[in-house]
Design a protein around this motif. Structure first.
Motif, PDB file in Angstrom:
ATOM      1  N   ALA A 123       1.872 -43.475  18.919  1.00  0.00           N
ATOM      2  CA  ALA A 123       1.071 -42.352  19.512  1.00  0.00           C
ATOM      3  C   ALA A 123      -0.061 -42.043  18.184  1.00  0.00           C
ATOM      4  O   ALA A 123      -1.310 -41.769  18.346  1.00  0.00           O
ATOM      5  CB  ALA A 123       1.793 -41.027  19.758  1.00  0.00           C
ATOM      6  N   PHE A 126      -2.753 -44.598  18.447  1.00  0.00           N
ATOM      7  CA  PHE A 126      -3.722 -44.180  19.504  1.00  0.00           C
ATOM      8  C   PHE A 126      -4.598 -43.011  19.202  1.00  0.00           C
ATOM      9  O   PHE A 126      -5.629 -43.151  19.499  1.00  0.00           O
ATOM     10  CB  PHE A 126      -3.168 -44.138  20.947  1.00  0.00           C
ATOM     11  N   ARG A 127      -3.920 -42.119  18.636  1.00  0.00           N
ATOM     12  CA  ARG A 127      -4.892 -41.034  18.139  1.00  0.00           C
ATOM     13  C   ARG A 127      -5.853 -41.300  17.325  1.00  0.00           C
ATOM     14  O   ARG A 127      -6.919 -40.650  17.415  1.00  0.00           O
ATOM     15  CB  ARG A 127      -3.861 -39.788  17.778  1.00  0.00           C
ATOM     16  N   LYS A 131      -7.709 -41.740  20.985  1.00  0.00           N
ATOM     17  CA  LYS A 131      -7.390 -41.303  22.527  1.00  0.00           C
ATOM     18  C   LYS A 131      -6.482 -40.361  22.440  1.00  0.00           C
ATOM     19  O   LYS A 131      -5.787 -39.726  21.565  1.00  0.00           O
ATOM     20  CB  LYS A 131      -6.524 -42.690  22.727  1.00  0.00           C
ATOM     21  N   ARG A 132      -6.519 -39.736  23.825  1.00  0.00           N
ATOM     22  CA  ARG A 132      -5.508 -38.720  24.226  1.00  0.00           C
ATOM     23  C   ARG A 132      -4.041 -39.196  24.722  1.00  0.00           C
ATOM     24  O   ARG A 132      -4.057 -39.920  25.488  1.00  0.00           O
ATOM     25  CB  ARG A 132      -6.197 -37.666  25.293  1.00  0.00           C
ATOM     26  N   VAL A 133      -3.074 -38.598  24.140  1.00  0.00           N
ATOM     27  CA  VAL A 133      -1.799 -39.225  24.296  1.00  0.00           C
ATOM     28  C   VAL A 133      -0.824 -38.392  24.960  1.00  0.00           C
ATOM     29  O   VAL A 133      -0.744 -37.141  24.474  1.00  0.00           O
ATOM     30  CB  VAL A 133      -1.140 -39.724  23.052  1.00  0.00           C
ATOM     31  N   ALA A 158      -0.247 -35.007  19.786  1.00  0.00           N
ATOM     32  CA  ALA A 158       0.018 -35.411  21.215  1.00  0.00           C
ATOM     33  C   ALA A 158       0.430 -34.340  21.904  1.00  0.00           C
ATOM     34  O   ALA A 158       1.377 -33.479  21.556  1.00  0.00           O
ATOM     35  CB  ALA A 158       0.708 -36.740  21.282  1.00  0.00           C
ATOM     36  N   ILE A 187      -3.320 -42.135  27.420  1.00  0.00           N
ATOM     37  CA  ILE A 187      -2.133 -42.935  27.102  1.00  0.00           C
ATOM     38  C   ILE A 187      -0.959 -42.094  27.298  1.00  0.00           C
ATOM     39  O   ILE A 187      -1.054 -40.923  26.981  1.00  0.00           O
ATOM     40  CB  ILE A 187      -2.144 -43.439  25.497  1.00  0.00           C
ATOM     41  N   CYS A 188      -0.091 -42.813  28.109  1.00  0.00           N
ATOM     42  CA  CYS A 188       1.346 -42.164  28.435  1.00  0.00           C
ATOM     43  C   CYS A 188       2.470 -42.801  28.059  1.00  0.00           C
ATOM     44  O   CYS A 188       2.641 -44.052  28.406  1.00  0.00           O
ATOM     45  CB  CYS A 188       1.259 -41.616  30.009  1.00  0.00           C
TER      46      CYS A 188
END
Lengths: 307, 492
Positions: A123, A126-127, A131-133, A158, A187-188
């Motif tokens: 996470a 990606f952060r 990106k939003r997680v 996140a 992203i999940c």
């Protein structure tokens, strides 16, 4: 610090151990390659947890090439590295991301392998890319697992979708993906409870979670990452097999590689299941997760041995 | 639990069996395979080497020459050496007058916190001591909460102090509080980190020096590989270890790391964790583990278990009857009854070579329950029927089924099963060990130890069915009997 240096730093202890032993083999400027020599080499290789099979085949190759000769360390290492690279040769190191909409990543593994921490690191990664997680706290079994992930979610920024303790993890997966779609997150990441690959009903549950994840987003999960503890021995092979069958793993996160453990078991796993290592965990901080690079991995392993 | 190591060993030892004489050469091959198997089981390289040396030294020489059955001799030696390496055990948990302090340490993810809970549960069950858990893991997020949840589940006190970052202070305060509240046992759940982490080791040392725990247990993940030696020695060097607890042994991990840890620390292995639930902590038994590892060695174990289970007098009687060619459903039932002691059936299956797979295959099949049904069926028969099952026609069959609360077809299946088994069992009487084992294998192949296997059996004539003529004769006999009774009634 460059990537290569970081891998090297993470693996320094391993490399020291390995290279010290190999240097010992070559004290008088080259040694005769005989049974005793090959047995010593075998011992060094076995200690990486690669298993007797791969270690034996490397030993045999070295034996075929060098038996009866007095060799320089560099020659031998070149041969061993070539063999290791051949075993670890793999493409698709990159994460498979969705063309549009959220990418769903499911994370699985045995108890205590480091799933939750690896998710936090992912996470954070990606952060860092802006990106939003959304995290799905699907470990509804272990006491306080949800709290642990919640703390991480706050630290890395996140969103988190939680389940009740003892609740249905598949429903958490569903709500998390729904939330990701709804908020337009990139992203999940779905956490799952640790389980042993021999627990048939729990493995079935993974298949269900996987199916549920694909309900709202047809290609999901885009990645199913198996978190392997680098200190694990040959049982990791059984883990790779069991989790791949139940959850369709697409890659490995090799955690806890910053200790003395070598994680060599990924070699037979790559051999048998074509499962690529995608990331390695080399520390306890949120940003201690790095893409796995076989060449650098192997080089770093032997880096200090070549002078 | 140790299935895979067992399989590996069994494969390895196969090359040793069936040889008339054990030569140094063929033993070397077998021992090499044993060595390979141990490595695949994650026993550390050095430990394997020293183990193999011990075994080889024991096996080579006059003992081999004197041995009547060399392969068994080697198995016996491997088995014995494994037990020696793993033992002695000491699952005791000594208590002091006032407050006993146990400290758990280990790597991240080894299962310390869960084991803390399991240990608390065990102490609660086996003593009247009150237990307090102490959250001394101030590193991992939510570790404190996890311990509190466990404490709630178990109904035991949990001590934590959110205001300090010093585990030593937490532990000292906890012990003080326990003393005040007259809580007899305190378990310290320490932070897990890498063995090479100086800071962690110093922290653990400080806890040990200043809190003075009565016992320090190292918690080791049962899936650990070669690194077990490194981490175990790091903890062993830093702390005065008193025992080892190995976790996650309910999976298919071969658990070879246990040999390594034992060798490095030299302290007894106390318990093994065999499940996710809080009561899944068992005292460690080296015999059991060594036997399971060996696969073949447990034939010896099987004989032992069987001997203990079966009443010696009855056994001799049965033996005589068998030799005389008499084996009735009554004997069958007696045998089943002997083996119905709780858990024995599964245990025996695990002990029999090749039965490990069967045991796994059966998984949830409740052998003991099925066995009870068999006994119920036999109990519903008359004495005459038990001695001569051929008497059982369809009306008798229905009566037996009603009596036992089963479907008539199950009665038929039982009789068929008995028909196949009887000659085999009779063949076993008075035979030597090898012959018996061959018969056991035949029985296995016939699926006789697996009541669930009945459905798999081929449908074919057993040669024991009544022919049309025999049936007619029996019918006539019954009719004659009826007429006789009627006559008697009339005559009265």
């Amino acid at each position: 610090m460059g990537l290569f240096d970081r891998v090297k730093a993470g693996l320094r202890r391993t490399a020291q151990l390995l290279s010290t032993d190999i240097r010992d083999l070559f004290k008088q400027q080259g040694r005769l390659v005989d049974d005793k020599f090959l047995t010593e080499l075998f011992a060094i290789l076995v200690k990486t947890d690669m298993g007797g099979g791969p270690a034996g085949s490397i030993r045999d190759q070295v034996g075929r090439e060098y038996r009866g000769r007095v060799v320089e360390m560099t020659d031998l290492l070149a041969s061993v590295k070539a063999k290791l690279l051949e075993l670890m040769a793999q493409s698709d190191q990159e994460l498979r991301l969705a063309a549009s909409g959220p990418t769903v990543i499911m994370v699985v593994g045995v108890n205590g392998s480091g799933k939750t921490t690896s998710i936090a690191k992912l996470a954070s990664l990606f952060r860092g890319e802006g990106k939003r997680v959304v995290l799905g706290a699907g470990d509804t079994f272990r006491a306080a697992a949800v709290e642990q992930l919640t703390i991480w979610a706050e630290r890395v920024g996140a969103e988190i979708v939680k389940g009740e303790m003892g609740g249905d993890p598949a429903s958490v997966a569903h709500r998390a993906t729904a939330r990701a779609v709804e908020t337009g997150a990139d992203i999940c990441i779905l956490d799952t409870a640790g389980r042993l690959q021999t627990q048939a009903n729990l493995m079935q549950q993974l298949s269900k979670i996987r199916k549920v994840a694909g309900k709202l987003i047809p290609e999901a999960p885009h990645e199913v990452l198996l978190v392997l503890d680098a200190t694990a021995g040959q049982n990791a092979i059984s883990q790779a097999k069991g989790f791949s069958e139940a959850a369709g793993c697409t890659g490995i996160v090799l955690s806890k590689l910053d200790g003395t453990a070598k994680g060599g078991v990924v070699i037979p796993i790559r051999q048998q299941f074509q499962l690529p290592v995608k990331f390695i965990g080399v520390g306890e901080g949120a940003d201690d997760l790095m893409p796995f690079q076989p060449r650098e991995f192997v080089e770093a392993l032997f880096a200090d041995a070549v002078k | 639990m140790f299935e895979s190591l067992q399989d590996g060993m069994r494969a390895a030892l196969k090359t040793l069996t069936g040889k008339a004489k054990l030569t140094e050469a063929n033993m070397r091959e077998g021992l090499r395979l044993v060595e390979q198997s141990l490595l695949e089981a994650d026993v550390s390289y050095e430990v394997v080497q020293s183990f193999m040396e011990r075994v080889t030294a024991q096996a080579v020489g006059e003992k081999v020459l004197l041995s009547l059955d060399p392969s068994q001799q080697v198995v016996g030696i491997v088995h014995q050496q494994l037990i020696e390496l793993l033992g002695p055990v000491d699952p005791s948990l000594p208590f002091r007058e006032d407050v006993t302090v146990y400290m758990l340490c280990g790597l991240q993810g080894s299962g310390k916190t869960t084991t803390t809970g399991k240990l608390a549960k065990l102490i609660q069950q086996e003593s009247d001591k009150r237990v307090m858990l102490v959250a001394a893991d101030l590193q991992r997020p939510a570790a404190i909460q996890q311990l509190h949840v466990l404490g709630e589940q178990l109904g035991v006190a949990v001590y934590s102090d959110p205001n300090t970052k010093d585990p030593v202070k937490v532990c000292q305060d906890a012990v003080r509080k326990a003393r005040q509240e007259r809580i007899g046992v305190v378990i310290l759940d320490t932070a897990g980190r890498l063995a090479i982490d100086r800071e962690l080791m110093d922290e653990l040392k400080r806890v040990e020096n200043q809190v003075r725990p009565d016992k320090v247990f190292l918690v080791v993940d049962g899936m650990t590989g070669q690194d077990a030696v490194n981490s175990a020695s790091a903890f062993n060097d830093a702390l005065e270890l008193d025992g080892v607890i190995m976790t996650k042994l309910d999976g298919d991990s071969r658990g070879g790391a246990l040999l390594s840890v034992k060798q490095v620390t030299g302290v007894p292995i106390k318990f093994i964790g065999t499940g996710e639930h809080l009561d899944a902590l068992e005292p460690f038994r080296p015999e059991g583990m060594a036997s399971r590892i060996l696969g073949m060695g447990d034939i010896l174990g099987l004989v032992d278990v069987a001997r203990r289970a079966v009443d010696e007098k009855k056994r001799v009687e049965l033996e005589e009857r068998l030799r005389a060619g008499q084996f009735t459903l009554e004997d069958f039932r007696d045998q089943i009854m002997q083996f119905m002691k709780p858990g024995l059936m599964m245990k025996l299956m695990g002990l029999l070579p090749g039965m490990g797979d069967l045991q796994q295959m059966m998984g949830s099949v409740d052998t003991e329950k099925d066995t009870k049904r068999l006994v119920g069926i036999i109990d519903s028969m008359t004495r005459a029927e038990r001695r001569n099952p051929k008497l059982i026609d369809s009306s008798r069959r229905s009566r037996i089924a009603r009596g036992a609360g089963v479907e008539p077809v199950e009665v038929t299946q039982l009789i068929k099963q008995f028909d196949v088994m009887a000659p085999l069992v009779q063949g076993m009487a008075g035979a030597g060990m090898a012959e018996r084992l061959r018969k056991v294998r035949e029985l296995q192949a016939g699926g006789l130890f697996n009541p669930g296997a009945q459905l798999m059996r081929e449908k074919k004539g057993t040669g024991k069915r009544l022919s049309t003529k025999e049936k007619a004769d029996l019918r006539k006999q019954r009719e004659r009997e009826l007429r006789r009774r009627k006559r008697e009634e009339r005559g009265r």
